[in-house]
Scaffold this motif. Structure first.
Motif, short mmCIF file in Angstrom:
data_model
loop_
_atom_site.label_atom_id
_atom_site.label_comp_id
_atom_site.label_asym_id
_atom_site.label_seq_id
_atom_site.Cartn_x
_atom_site.Cartn_y
_atom_site.Cartn_z
N ALA A 155 0.93 -1.09 0.04
CA ALA A 155 -0.04 0.22 0.01
C ALA A 155 0.82 1.13 0.15
O ALA A 155 0.91 2.08 1.03
N PRO A 156 1.51 1.64 -1.18
CA PRO A 156 2.36 2.52 -1.16
C PRO A 156 1.81 4.03 -0.69
O PRO A 156 2.53 5.09 -0.42
N ASN A 157 0.39 4.15 -0.94
CA ASN A 157 -0.07 5.51 -0.74
C ASN A 157 -1.08 5.52 0.78
O ASN A 157 -1.99 6.63 0.88
N LYS A 158 -1.06 4.48 1.28
CA LYS A 158 -2.10 4.36 2.32
C LYS A 158 -1.23 4.04 3.70
O LYS A 158 -1.11 5.03 4.62
N PHE A 159 -0.73 2.91 3.67
CA PHE A 159 -0.11 2.62 5.14
C PHE A 159 0.92 3.25 5.37
O PHE A 159 1.26 3.94 6.55
N THR A 160 1.91 3.79 4.30
CA THR A 160 3.21 4.36 4.64
C THR A 160 2.60 5.93 5.29
O THR A 160 3.31 6.58 5.77
N ARG A 161 1.65 6.44 4.55
CA ARG A 161 1.15 7.78 5.11
C ARG A 161 0.66 7.65 6.44
O ARG A 161 0.94 8.60 7.13
N PHE A 162 0.33 6.76 6.79
CA PHE A 162 -0.30 6.52 8.15
C PHE A 162 0.68 6.41 9.32
O PHE A 162 0.52 7.09 10.13
N ILE A 163 1.60 5.45 8.87
CA ILE A 163 2.96 5.34 9.89
C ILE A 163 3.94 6.22 9.70
O ILE A 163 4.77 6.29 10.51
N GLU A 164 4.07 7.19 8.50
CA GLU A 164 5.31 7.94 8.62
C GLU A 164 6.54 6.93 8.56
O GLU A 164 6.47 6.20 7.83
N ASN A 165 7.38 7.76 9.56
CA ASN A 165 8.54 6.90 9.62
C ASN A 165 8.72 5.87 10.83
O ASN A 165 9.54 5.53 11.58
N GLU A 166 7.37 5.71 11.55
CA GLU A 166 7.28 4.99 13.02
C GLU A 166 7.41 3.53 12.49
O GLU A 166 7.29 2.98 11.46
N ILE A 167 7.39 2.94 13.66
CA ILE A 167 7.60 1.32 13.54
C ILE A 167 6.15 0.81 12.95
O ILE A 167 5.07 1.23 13.15
N LEU A 168 6.47 -0.36 12.03
CA LEU A 168 5.25 -0.79 11.46
C LEU A 168 4.39 -1.54 12.34
O LEU A 168 4.90 -2.35 13.41
N HIS A 169 3.06 -1.12 12.27
CA HIS A 169 1.96 -1.81 13.26
C HIS A 169 1.78 -3.35 12.33
O HIS A 169 1.25 -3.39 11.39
N TYR A 170 1.99 -4.37 13.15
CA TYR A 170 2.03 -5.91 12.78
C TYR A 170 0.46 -6.19 12.99
O TYR A 170 -0.11 -6.98 12.03
N ASN A 171 -0.33 -5.36 13.81
CA ASN A 171 -1.62 -6.16 14.26
C ASN A 171 -2.51 -5.00 14.54
O ASN A 171 -2.47 -4.08 15.13
N TYR A 172 -3.73 -5.29 13.86
CA TYR A 172 -4.84 -4.53 14.27
C TYR A 172 -6.10 -5.26 14.75
O TYR A 172 -6.25 -6.46 14.10
N PHE A 173 -7.03 -4.95 15.51
CA PHE A 173 -7.72 -5.66 16.26
C PHE A 173 -9.14 -5.19 16.02
O PHE A 173 -9.45 -4.13 16.01
N GLU A 174 -10.20 -6.27 16.29
CA GLU A 174 -11.53 -6.00 16.52
C GLU A 174 -11.63 -6.17 17.86
O GLU A 174 -10.98 -6.97 18.66
N LEU A 175 -12.74 -5.36 18.51
CA LEU A 175 -13.03 -5.40 19.61
C LEU A 175 -13.22 -6.98 20.45
O LEU A 175 -12.66 -6.89 21.61
N GLU A 176 -14.04 -7.74 19.89
CA GLU A 176 -14.18 -9.00 20.28
C GLU A 176 -12.88 -9.84 20.57
O GLU A 176 -12.81 -10.62 21.49
N GLU A 177 -12.16 -9.67 19.46
CA GLU A 177 -10.85 -10.51 19.49
C GLU A 177 -10.01 -9.97 20.45
O GLU A 177 -9.33 -10.69 21.36
N ILE A 178 -9.86 -8.77 20.83
CA ILE A 178 -8.78 -8.40 21.96
C ILE A 178 -9.41 -8.71 23.22
O ILE A 178 -8.54 -9.22 24.03
N GLU A 179 -10.77 -8.68 23.28
CA GLU A 179 -11.43 -9.11 24.56
C GLU A 179 -10.90 -10.75 24.66
O GLU A 179 -10.70 -11.24 25.87
N GLU A 180 -11.10 -11.43 23.57
CA GLU A 180 -10.81 -12.78 23.64
C GLU A 180 -9.29 -13.09 23.84
O GLU A 180 -8.99 -14.05 24.97
N ILE A 181 -8.42 -12.44 23.52
CA ILE A 181 -6.97 -12.57 23.94
C ILE A 181 -6.71 -12.45 25.45
O ILE A 181 -5.88 -13.26 25.70
N LEU A 182 -7.35 -11.48 25.64
CA LEU A 182 -7.13 -11.11 27.24
C LEU A 182 -7.65 -12.17 27.99
O LEU A 182 -6.96 -12.63 29.11
#
Length: 218
Positions: A155-182
């Motif tokens: 995603a050359p024009n999407k993801f890089t714009r969001f993170i700029e020069n920061e560390i790549l986010h490996y994971n994004y979560f749904e609310l129910e998913e993060i609850e299940e993990i906890l």
């Protein structure tokens, strides 16, 4: 980066409101900020010992310099959370602010297990994660969690714009998913909400999940 601006983030204010509502201020004497980056110094208002750990040496040095201007009731550690030995230390509050976004998916459980062992029996863990519904992200989840992905190729024009020069986010979560993990890691969910925030740096709208939980002891 402006630390004062970062500390005005709605996510952190939500946790402070939670602490105040349940009258927890006097009980929280030691806080651990995992993957702290430049830190969440707003929690020094709780009159507690504030410990911060991050593998980013530059961020930890910046945080130390800022904390020195406030008081000396803090410790900073330039280390991996998993690899660092905390000895017999226990914490009343552990913060993981976007930490789980930035580690590989298969390492989430071991990190949460360590946090579990570091919490007092009546301790609290507060986790902030970016939601999969974030309006700035348009990459299939199965690609996000892969290791060593080529961001420009995906995603050359999407993801890089969001993170700029920061560390790549490996994971994004749904609310129910993060609850299940906890829950799987033996935590009881006290509060789990999703809300819109404004990224402190690029001013874009983020969708953030805040989970507050306590350890379940046998």
């Amino acid at each position: 980066m402006n630390i004062e601006e970062l500390n005005k983030n709605e996510s952190y204010i939500n946790l402070l409101k939670f602490i105040d509502y349940y009258k927890l201020t006097e009980r929280i004497k030691r806080v651990l900020d995992v993957g702290s980056g430049i830190g969440t110094t707003i929690f020094l208002t709780l009159d507690c010992i504030y410990d911060a750990i991050d593998i980013d040496k530059e961020a930890i040095n910046l945080l130390s310099n800022e904390l020195n201007k406030i008081n000396n009731n803090f410790n900073t550690y330039n280390s991996s959370f998993i690899e660092y030995s905390f000895g017999k230390k226990k914490y009343d509050l552990i913060l993981m602010n976007h930490f789980l976004n930035r580690i590989e998916f298969n390492k989430i459980e071991i990190n949460l297990n360590k946090a579990y062992t570091l919490l007092e029996d009546d301790g609290i863990i507060s986790i902030l994660v970016n939601s999969i519904s974030n309006s700035q992200i348009n990459i299939p989840k199965k690609l996000i969690v892969e290791k060593n992905i080529n961001v420009d190729e995906i995603a050359p024009n999407k993801f890089t714009r969001f993170i700029e020069n920061e560390i790549l986010h490996y994971n994004y979560f749904e609310l129910e998913e993060i609850e299940e993990i906890l829950i799987k890691s033996k935590f009881q969910i006290i509060e789990c909400i999703e809300f819109k925030t404004t990224h402190y740096k690029n001013k874009l709208s983020d969708s953030t999940i805040n989970v507050i939980a306590i350890p379940l002891r046998n």
